[in-house]
Motif scaffolding. Sequence first.
Motif, mmCIF file in Angstrom:
data_model
loop_
_atom_site.group_PDB
_atom_site.id
_atom_site.type_symbol
_atom_site.label_atom_id
_atom_site.label_comp_id
_atom_site.label_asym_id
_atom_site.label_seq_id
_atom_site.Cartn_x
_atom_site.Cartn_y
_atom_site.Cartn_z
ATOM 1 N N ILE A 182 79.333 41.240 114.568
ATOM 2 C CA ILE A 182 78.199 40.540 113.966
ATOM 3 C C ILE A 182 78.136 40.969 112.500
ATOM 4 C CG2 ILE A 182 75.736 40.063 114.128
ATOM 5 C CD1 ILE A 182 77.312 39.368 116.703
ATOM 6 N N PRO A 183 78.332 40.034 111.565
ATOM 7 C CA PRO A 183 78.376 40.422 110.151
ATOM 8 C C PRO A 183 76.986 40.733 109.592
ATOM 9 C CG PRO A 183 78.574 38.045 110.364
ATOM 10 C CD PRO A 183 78.564 38.609 111.762
ATOM 11 N N LEU A 184 76.967 41.465 108.476
ATOM 12 C CA LEU A 184 75.729 41.726 107.751
ATOM 13 C C LEU A 184 75.236 40.427 107.127
ATOM 14 C CD1 LEU A 184 76.521 44.983 105.759
ATOM 15 C CD2 LEU A 184 74.818 44.738 107.542
ATOM 16 N N PRO A 185 73.917 40.288 106.942
ATOM 17 C CA PRO A 185 73.428 39.115 106.209
ATOM 18 C C PRO A 185 73.984 39.113 104.783
ATOM 19 C CG PRO A 185 71.618 40.277 107.292
ATOM 20 C CD PRO A 185 72.837 41.123 107.448
ATOM 21 N N VAL A 186 74.179 37.936 104.225
ATOM 22 C CA VAL A 186 74.789 37.802 102.903
ATOM 23 C C VAL A 186 73.953 38.516 101.846
ATOM 24 C CG1 VAL A 186 75.467 36.147 101.122
ATOM 25 C CG2 VAL A 186 75.916 35.653 103.512
ATOM 26 N N GLY A 187 72.632 38.381 101.899
ATOM 27 C CA GLY A 187 71.775 39.038 100.919
ATOM 28 C C GLY A 187 71.925 40.541 100.948
ATOM 29 N N GLU A 188 72.080 41.094 102.131
ATOM 30 C CA GLU A 188 72.238 42.538 102.257
ATOM 31 C C GLU A 188 73.591 42.993 101.722
ATOM 32 O OE1 GLU A 188 71.401 46.001 105.523
ATOM 33 O OE2 GLU A 188 71.126 43.930 106.058
ATOM 34 N N LYS A 189 74.623 42.185 101.930
ATOM 35 C CA LYS A 189 75.931 42.519 101.366
ATOM 36 C C LYS A 189 75.858 42.568 99.846
ATOM 37 C CE LYS A 189 78.782 40.450 104.955
ATOM 38 N NZ LYS A 189 79.711 39.358 105.249
ATOM 39 N N ILE A 190 75.136 41.609 99.256
ATOM 40 C CA ILE A 190 75.015 41.572 97.799
ATOM 41 C C ILE A 190 74.298 42.820 97.310
ATOM 42 C CG2 ILE A 190 73.884 40.366 95.885
ATOM 43 C CD1 ILE A 190 74.461 37.753 97.444
ATOM 44 N N ILE A 191 73.203 43.189 97.974
ATOM 45 C CA ILE A 191 72.434 44.367 97.566
ATOM 46 C C ILE A 191 73.274 45.633 97.721
ATOM 47 C CG2 ILE A 191 70.431 45.803 98.139
ATOM 48 C CD1 ILE A 191 69.710 43.273 96.633
ATOM 49 N N LEU A 192 74.009 45.757 98.834
ATOM 50 C CA LEU A 192 74.801 46.956 99.067
ATOM 51 C C LEU A 192 75.951 47.094 98.072
ATOM 52 C CD1 LEU A 192 74.840 47.135 102.967
ATOM 53 C CD2 LEU A 192 73.525 48.523 101.366
ATOM 54 N N ARG B 292 67.373 41.595 114.365
ATOM 55 C CA ARG B 292 68.089 40.505 115.040
ATOM 56 C C ARG B 292 69.575 40.845 115.180
ATOM 57 N NH1 ARG B 292 68.636 37.115 118.776
ATOM 58 N NH2 ARG B 292 69.748 35.234 118.255
ATOM 59 N N ARG B 293 70.144 41.449 114.157
ATOM 60 C CA ARG B 293 71.560 41.832 114.213
ATOM 61 C C ARG B 293 71.808 42.870 115.303
ATOM 62 N NH1 ARG B 293 74.819 45.600 111.096
ATOM 63 N NH2 ARG B 293 76.952 44.854 111.121
ATOM 64 N N ARG B 294 70.901 43.858 115.430
ATOM 65 C CA ARG B 294 71.038 44.856 116.499
ATOM 66 C C ARG B 294 70.924 44.207 117.872
ATOM 67 N NH1 ARG B 294 68.243 48.059 112.831
ATOM 68 N NH2 ARG B 294 66.239 47.518 113.740
ATOM 69 N N GLU B 295 70.000 43.235 118.015
ATOM 70 C CA GLU B 295 69.863 42.522 119.286
ATOM 71 C C GLU B 295 71.130 41.750 119.617
ATOM 72 O OE1 GLU B 295 66.458 40.064 118.738
ATOM 73 O OE2 GLU B 295 65.038 41.735 118.907
ATOM 74 N N LEU B 296 71.698 41.072 118.608
ATOM 75 C CA LEU B 296 72.939 40.326 118.825
ATOM 76 C C LEU B 296 74.095 41.256 119.174
ATOM 77 C CD1 LEU B 296 72.759 37.646 115.988
ATOM 78 C CD2 LEU B 296 72.495 37.276 118.444
#
Length: 178
Positions: A50-60, A127-131
């Motif tokens: 399950i990939p990280l959200p795009v916004g979070e990738k940009i911030i990281l 949601r990512r942890r649930e998925l």
Amino acid sequence: METQVTTSTSVTYDSAGNPTYNSVPQTTTVPVTHQTRLGALLLPPRRKTIPLPVGEKIILWLCPLLAIALYLSQWLFPSFMAGLLPADSSVASILLVILSICSLSIGLPVLLGVLTHRVFFRQANKRRRELQQQEQERWQYLMRQWEQFCYCHRCDCVFSASTEQIAAPEQIQQLYRQ
């Protein structure tokens, strides 16, 4: 193990400057693994990521780049530092200002990244942890089924011991119960 033959070529020049080419074959033994078509068909099920959200990738990616840019700006623009220090400052106050600027230039973007990750992406991370948990359970369920499959080389078919169904290796997906 497989044998590979390579050729090394060397060039020498005589006194007149004419080239002479020498080829020497070299034999090396290297470990090689091959996968058959049947082996590829009968692979166990794979776990999806399950990939990280795009916004979070940009911030990281943006926060460490911001930290590096701020840190390098101290060395590229020393006049900025000179304006921060009083004219009669001692070595201790100079070190204090340098350390505070270094900690701000590195600590502030890192803090921004952590806060962004925890606060702004809280729902997305939940949601990512649930998925991920659902995917882990689905994968374990499919692995238990896959462990019950048997391959018969005489019939060239896959047999499910739990459901007593038969399928060709190309149609192994039909044996999985949903």
